[in-house]
Design a protein around this motif. Structure first.
Motif, PDB file in Angstrom:
ATOM      1  N   VAL A   1      -1.542  12.536  -4.017  1.00  0.00           N
ATOM      2  CA  VAL A   1      -1.630  11.139  -4.468  1.00  0.00           C
ATOM      3  C   VAL A   1      -0.246  10.497  -4.485  1.00  0.00           C
ATOM      4  O   VAL A   1      -0.063   9.348  -4.049  1.00  0.00           O
ATOM      5  CB  VAL A   1      -2.293  11.081  -5.857  1.00  0.00           C
ATOM      6  N   LEU A   2       0.752  11.232  -4.994  1.00  0.00           N
ATOM      7  CA  LEU A   2       2.113  10.692  -5.020  1.00  0.00           C
ATOM      8  C   LEU A   2       2.653  10.482  -3.611  1.00  0.00           C
ATOM      9  O   LEU A   2       3.332   9.478  -3.333  1.00  0.00           O
ATOM     10  CB  LEU A   2       3.026  11.637  -5.797  1.00  0.00           C
ATOM     11  N   GLY A   3       2.360  11.403  -2.690  1.00  0.00           N
ATOM     12  CA  GLY A   3       2.811  11.241  -1.320  1.00  0.00           C
ATOM     13  C   GLY A   3       2.187  10.029  -0.657  1.00  0.00           C
ATOM     14  O   GLY A   3       2.880   9.242   0.019  1.00  0.00           O
ATOM     15  N   LEU A   4       0.888   9.848  -0.847  1.00  0.00           N
ATOM     16  CA  LEU A   4       0.223   8.669  -0.298  1.00  0.00           C
ATOM     17  C   LEU A   4       0.764   7.388  -0.943  1.00  0.00           C
ATOM     18  O   LEU A   4       0.907   6.354  -0.270  1.00  0.00           O
ATOM     19  CB  LEU A   4      -1.287   8.773  -0.530  1.00  0.00           C
ATOM     20  N   GLY A   5       1.066   7.462  -2.234  1.00  0.00           N
ATOM     21  CA  GLY A   5       1.643   6.296  -2.906  1.00  0.00           C
ATOM     22  C   GLY A   5       2.993   5.913  -2.332  1.00  0.00           C
ATOM     23  O   GLY A   5       3.304   4.732  -2.166  1.00  0.00           O
ATOM     24  N   ALA A   6       3.815   6.938  -2.011  1.00  0.00           N
ATOM     25  CA  ALA A   6       5.121   6.666  -1.408  1.00  0.00           C
ATOM     26  C   ALA A   6       4.965   6.030  -0.034  1.00  0.00           C
ATOM     27  O   ALA A   6       5.691   5.082   0.323  1.00  0.00           O
ATOM     28  CB  ALA A   6       5.917   7.965  -1.310  1.00  0.00           C
ATOM     29  N   LEU A   7       4.020   6.522   0.757  1.00  0.00           N
ATOM     30  CA  LEU A   7       3.778   5.939   2.084  1.00  0.00           C
ATOM     31  C   LEU A   7       3.266   4.502   1.964  1.00  0.00           C
ATOM     32  O   LEU A   7       3.685   3.608   2.729  1.00  0.00           O
ATOM     33  CB  LEU A   7       2.767   6.797   2.850  1.00  0.00           C
TER      34      LEU A   7
END
Length: 450
Positions: free
Chosen positions: A211-217
């Motif tokens: 979720v955090l990775g997708l949020g960063a993208l």
């Protein structure tokens, strides 16, 4: 009304957790779900206000917020509670920024400091009365009653807006930047949701990291889009204005640290010190009382010292006012805790009002709607991240000590960490010109000696 709601939720959180069969630390989702909804919907508030008229949007926002408050009080489970809080966030997202826009479009730069002081003084009635009223209602009736008190307040607000606030002329907002709103909404929701679940055992670790990775993208996509769009939903060019950029960027760190205090303090007083909800509320309202006391002093202080000096020196005092709460223990007399909290409220009030006023000092008239939307988004995101910061600190302490519930040591660490995060705003404040927003403050710095 919004500040009243925000302050009573933290006081009622332990009772809500008991009633719903949840852990008080995990039930911080009742706060963050509302704040995430604010962050997602506030960016569109400027466009909606320009397209449909600020007064009409303001009245609808009050109606939605009030109705959603009633639904929160009727919730029978965590799912319905979160859904009602999200709807409440939609109303709040339109209510506060659009209300601020109604004011800012009617005052000159010379009147801005006085206007913002008047604007924030009534808003402090919520934090002043919220903790004691929330505590008393929770103990005497139920935690549900703390949401139902918004119903008469909202009804009165609608009546006053209808009677006293004239409509402003509509402005052409241009086409809605739906792609930008989608990118920013997804980014903010994913980032806060990911941070909310770190170390909490609510979902597997790989889900949180994903979720955090997708949020960063999504954040990267939102930034790139906003820089290329002709009329972006989030106008990042405003950040190039020093008097606006510093409160939005460095000031966010200060707000995150300060935002942890309203979450940590009621839990400390109730879970560790053994106070009732009403006893906790009667102590924590000292913070808002101190903030209200500071309001008449802000204008002369800014005129004498200027924005830069105040923001630098007072950041240290305000951070110390939060970190010193780590010294609290059950042996402290209540009057001592009350006085410490009131003193901390003085410095935080000065900092918040100074940053809020300086932010609009140099914003062009045609960008006020975009500026109010961005300001509201960042402020609410900061509050959400403050709750996340507090809950993460507690969760980390419980993990290292191998305990199932937070103790005094975890809360002490939380206060210290919050104070250190507030201090991180200093480099940005130090880079401000000495005469920043002098037209608003009236401060004339002494020229250096030859």
């Amino acid at each position: 009304m919004q500040n009243l709601d925000s302050s009573v939720v933290a006081t009622a959180l332990p009772a809500m957790a008991r009633d719903l069969g949840r852990d008080p630390v995990h039930l911080s989702v009742a706060i963050t779900s509302y704040l995430v909804a604010l962050c997602v919907f506030i960016p569109v508030s400027g466009w909606v206000a320009d397209g449909f008229g600020p007064r009409r949007v303001f009245m609808w926002a009050i109606l939605v917020f009030t109705g959603a408050s009633a639904l929160v009080g009727l919730s029978q489970g965590l799912g319905t509670l979160v859904a009602a809080r999200v709807l409440q966030g939609l109303g709040g997202a339109m209510m506060v920024p659009v209300g601020r826009l109604l004011l800012l479009r009617r005052v000159s730069k010379e009147e801005l400091l006085t206007a913002m002081t008047w604007l924030t003084m009534p808003a402090l009635l919520g934090p002043i009365f919220g903790p004691p009223i929330g505590g008393l209602l929770t103990d005497a009736v139920s935690w549900r009653a703390v949401f139902w008190i918004n119903i008469p307040v909202g009804a009165l607000g609608l009546l006053l807006v209808w009677r006293f606030i004239p409509e402003l002329e509509k402005q052409d907002p241009g086409p809605l930047d739906t792609r930008g709103l989608l990118f920013w909404g997804i980014a903010l929701a994913l980032l806060v949701s990911g941070l909310e679940t770190i170390g909490r055992g609510l979902v597997p670790l790989w889900v949180t990291l994903g979720v955090l990775g997708l949020g960063a993208l999504a954040t990267l996509a939102a930034v790139l889009h906003s820089k290329q769009a002709v009329r972006p939903a989030v106008d990042l060019s405003l950040l190039s204005i020093p008097s606006f950029g510093m409160p939005m960027l460095s000031g966010t760190l200060f707000r995150i640290g300060a935002g942890a205090l309203p979450f940590l303090l009621p839990l400390t007083l109730q879970l560790v010190f053994g106070l009732s909800a009403s006893g906790s509320g009667l102590l924590t309202f000292a913070t808002a009382l101190g903030a209200l006391t500071m309001k008449p002093l802000i204008r002369p202080l800014l005129r004498r010292f200027g924005f830069r000096t105040i923001l630098v020196a007072n950041a240290v005092a305000a951070a110390a006012g939060v970190a010193v709460c780590a010294l609290f223990n059950p042996s402290w007399p209540p009057i001592a805790i009350f006085l410490v909290l009131a003193a901390g409220g003085l410095s935080r009030s000065l900092q918040f009002t100074s940053m809020a006023t300086m932010a609009f000092a140099d914003v062009p008239q045609n960008k006020l709607a975009a500026a109010t939307a961005m300001t509201g988004t960042i402020q609410q995101l900061s509050v959400a991240l403050g709750v996340v910061l507090g809950s993460l600190t507690l969760a980390a302490g419980m993990h290292f000590r191998g305990t199932a519930e937070p103790g005094l040591a975890e809360f002490q660490a939380g206060f210290v960490v919050a104070g250190l995060v507030m201090l991180a705003m200093l480099p940005g404040a130090l880079r401000l010109p000495r005469d920043v927003a002098a037209r608003v403050s009236g401060h004339r710095p002494t020229p250096p000696q030859a």
